[in-house]
Write a protein that holds these residues in place. Structure first.
Motif, mmCIF file in Angstrom:
data_model
loop_
_atom_site.group_PDB
_atom_site.id
_atom_site.type_symbol
_atom_site.label_atom_id
_atom_site.label_comp_id
_atom_site.label_asym_id
_atom_site.label_seq_id
_atom_site.Cartn_x
_atom_site.Cartn_y
_atom_site.Cartn_z
ATOM 1 N N SER A 1 -18.968 -25.476 24.292
ATOM 2 C CA SER A 1 -19.371 -24.501 25.308
ATOM 3 C C SER A 1 -20.675 -24.866 25.994
ATOM 4 O O SER A 1 -20.942 -24.427 27.122
ATOM 5 C CB SER A 1 -19.498 -23.101 24.691
ATOM 6 O OG SER A 1 -20.478 -23.081 23.677
ATOM 7 N N TYR B 1 -23.574 -15.630 21.620
ATOM 8 C CA TYR B 1 -22.730 -16.080 20.518
ATOM 9 C C TYR B 1 -23.545 -16.246 19.239
ATOM 10 O O TYR B 1 -23.061 -15.942 18.137
ATOM 11 C CB TYR B 1 -22.033 -17.400 20.871
ATOM 12 C CG TYR B 1 -21.029 -17.822 19.823
ATOM 13 C CD1 TYR B 1 -19.784 -17.196 19.739
ATOM 14 C CD2 TYR B 1 -21.328 -18.809 18.895
ATOM 15 C CE1 TYR B 1 -18.858 -17.562 18.768
ATOM 16 C CE2 TYR B 1 -20.413 -19.186 17.921
ATOM 17 C CZ TYR B 1 -19.184 -18.553 17.861
ATOM 18 O OH TYR B 1 -18.277 -18.905 16.881
ATOM 19 N N TYR C 1 -16.483 -21.062 31.228
ATOM 20 C CA TYR C 1 -17.224 -20.896 29.973
ATOM 21 C C TYR C 1 -16.499 -19.943 29.022
ATOM 22 O O TYR C 1 -16.478 -20.167 27.798
ATOM 23 C CB TYR C 1 -18.640 -20.382 30.258
ATOM 24 C CG TYR C 1 -19.619 -21.465 30.640
ATOM 25 C CD1 TYR C 1 -20.169 -22.302 29.673
ATOM 26 C CD2 TYR C 1 -19.996 -21.654 31.962
ATOM 27 C CE1 TYR C 1 -21.069 -23.296 30.011
ATOM 28 C CE2 TYR C 1 -20.897 -22.652 32.312
ATOM 29 C CZ TYR C 1 -21.433 -23.471 31.333
ATOM 30 O OH TYR C 1 -22.324 -24.462 31.670
ATOM 31 N N ILE D 1 -13.430 -21.874 27.422
ATOM 32 C CA ILE D 1 -13.870 -22.905 26.481
ATOM 33 C C ILE D 1 -14.438 -22.281 25.213
ATOM 34 O O ILE D 1 -14.139 -22.715 24.091
ATOM 35 C CB ILE D 1 -14.920 -23.825 27.139
ATOM 36 C CG1 ILE D 1 -14.281 -24.640 28.263
ATOM 37 C CG2 ILE D 1 -15.551 -24.761 26.106
ATOM 38 C CD1 ILE D 1 -13.224 -25.620 27.809
ATOM 39 N N LEU D 2 -15.259 -21.253 25.368
ATOM 40 C CA LEU D 2 -15.824 -20.572 24.199
ATOM 41 C C LEU D 2 -14.716 -19.931 23.364
ATOM 42 O O LEU D 2 -14.717 -20.050 22.126
ATOM 43 C CB LEU D 2 -16.819 -19.503 24.650
ATOM 44 C CG LEU D 2 -17.445 -18.650 23.534
ATOM 45 C CD1 LEU D 2 -18.330 -19.510 22.649
ATOM 46 C CD2 LEU D 2 -18.252 -17.496 24.112
ATOM 47 N N GLN E 1 -25.179 -20.468 31.120
ATOM 48 C CA GLN E 1 -25.074 -21.140 29.834
ATOM 49 C C GLN E 1 -26.073 -20.652 28.782
ATOM 50 O O GLN E 1 -25.661 -20.377 27.632
ATOM 51 C CB GLN E 1 -25.204 -22.657 30.049
ATOM 52 C CG GLN E 1 -25.013 -23.478 28.777
ATOM 53 C CD GLN E 1 -24.790 -24.946 29.072
ATOM 54 O OE1 GLN E 1 -23.758 -25.338 29.582
ATOM 55 N NE2 GLN E 1 -25.780 -25.765 28.768
#
Length: 334
Positions: free
Chosen positions: A273, A312, A245, A248-249, A305
């Motif tokens: 994400s 974010y 994660y 990818i983020l 998740q």
């Protein structure tokens, strides 16, 4: 009363999933073959309860708008079906060298991108909501089409895997509820209008969350003996998930900043994400061609998740949106 219960399950899904995971592992230690047989027979109805309401909330007609959002959608496809599977393979080799089953779980997470929360988080973070909706529809359809082909290459030879059987399971678990959900969506919009449909959406999300709770419990009950046989190895499955994660983020945020507008960059982050964990765990539990122990990494991803999406969102809205640095924002909290 029922609506409040469903809303509570959805709003507290992290805790619900953790509780279901723990309860399933504990119950699996005392459940006999007969009880496990009954639970296995309940898998298909539970999966329909989970997937069908979720599909009602997804507007597949957004696919026709793909040309107007080629930048974020194209980048989301590149990350979701290029970087994500390669990253999953690398992390699996580092962390899951002795457990191909857990590696398969990570592959499912990597190859089924976007979730219902992709649009929700994008809107809350002041991103391009329409771009997020288009990316959701396109990525979901691509995932259904390419998942067996990807897995036939990624799954090690030590794991028995039949791509043809997985296509049949996808039709049962995903395509049929997708078609039924799309038809239901049209009927509800025609009868209640857009405003009335929006009032119903939280109920559908709650029903899907209830299905997640039940399917995690069943999956953990069925594989309790195997998972608890080596609890340390099982617990360490969270480490590659955090790394997956984070990468990818980070990459999605960087590409969005360099190549897209601010609003489109937010949509790209959430279209990459956020993974469709509900569909992933549904396929793993339902498909005989997939080792059921693969459900553990997916269940643990539910714990990672949602907080990631929230952090974010607050970063975009409360730090970037207010023109603050991260240090200034942390200082205000302290």
């Amino acid at each position: 009363m029922i609506r409040n219960l469903l809303s509570g399950i959805k709003e507290n899904l992290i805790y619900v999933v953790v509780g279901s995971l723990a309860a399933g592992l504990a119950f699996g230690q005392i459940a006999g073959p007969g009880t496990k047989g009954l639970l296995k027979s309940a898998v298909v109805p539970i999966l329909f309860l989970m997937i069908y309401p979720m599909m009602i909330n997804i507007d597949l007609k957004e696919v026709v708008n793909v040309r107007g959002h080629a930048g974020p959608v194209g980048l989301s496809l590149l990350l979701n079906f290029g970087l994500a599977p390669l990253l999953a393979v690398g992390l699996s080799q580092v962390f899951f060298g002795g457990s191909a089953e857990y590696a398969v779980g990570l592959y499912f997470i990597a190859l089924i991108p976007t979730s219902g929360m992709t649009a929700a988080w994008t809107g809350l973070a002041d991103g391009d909501l329409e771009a997020a909706l288009v990316a959701m529809a396109v990525n979901l359809l691509v995932a259904v089409a390419v998942l067996p082909a990807y897995l036939s290459v990624l799954v090690p030879a030590s794991v028995s895997f039949d791509p043809g059987q997985l296509y049949r399971q996808l039709a049962q678990v995903v395509v049929v509820p997708m078609v039924a959900g799309n038809l239901t969506r049209r009927l509800l919009l025609r009868r209640y209008g857009t405003d009335g449909f929006k009032r119903l959406k939280p109920t559908f999300g709650g029903l899907s969350s209830l299905g997640v709770m039940l399917i995690v419990f069943v999956a953990m009950t069925m594989r309790s003996a195997q998972i608890l046989a080596d609890p340390v190895a099982s617990a360490t499955t969270v480490l590659p998930l955090v790394a997956f994660y984070a990468v990818i983020l980070g990459v999605g945020s960087l590409l969005g900043r360099l190549l897209l507008s601010t609003e489109q960059g937010v949509a790209l982050v959430y279209a990459t994400s956020m993974r469709n964990l509900s569909i992933a765990v549904a396929i793993v539990v339902a498909a005989d061609a997939v080792p059921s122990a693969a459900a553990l990494p997916i269940a643990l991803a539910y714990v990672i998740q949602p907080p990631l999406g929230a952090v974010y969102m607050h970063y975009r809205r409360d730090v970037v949106g207010e023109g603050l640095s991260v240090r200034e924002a942390v200082g205000q909290l302290v």
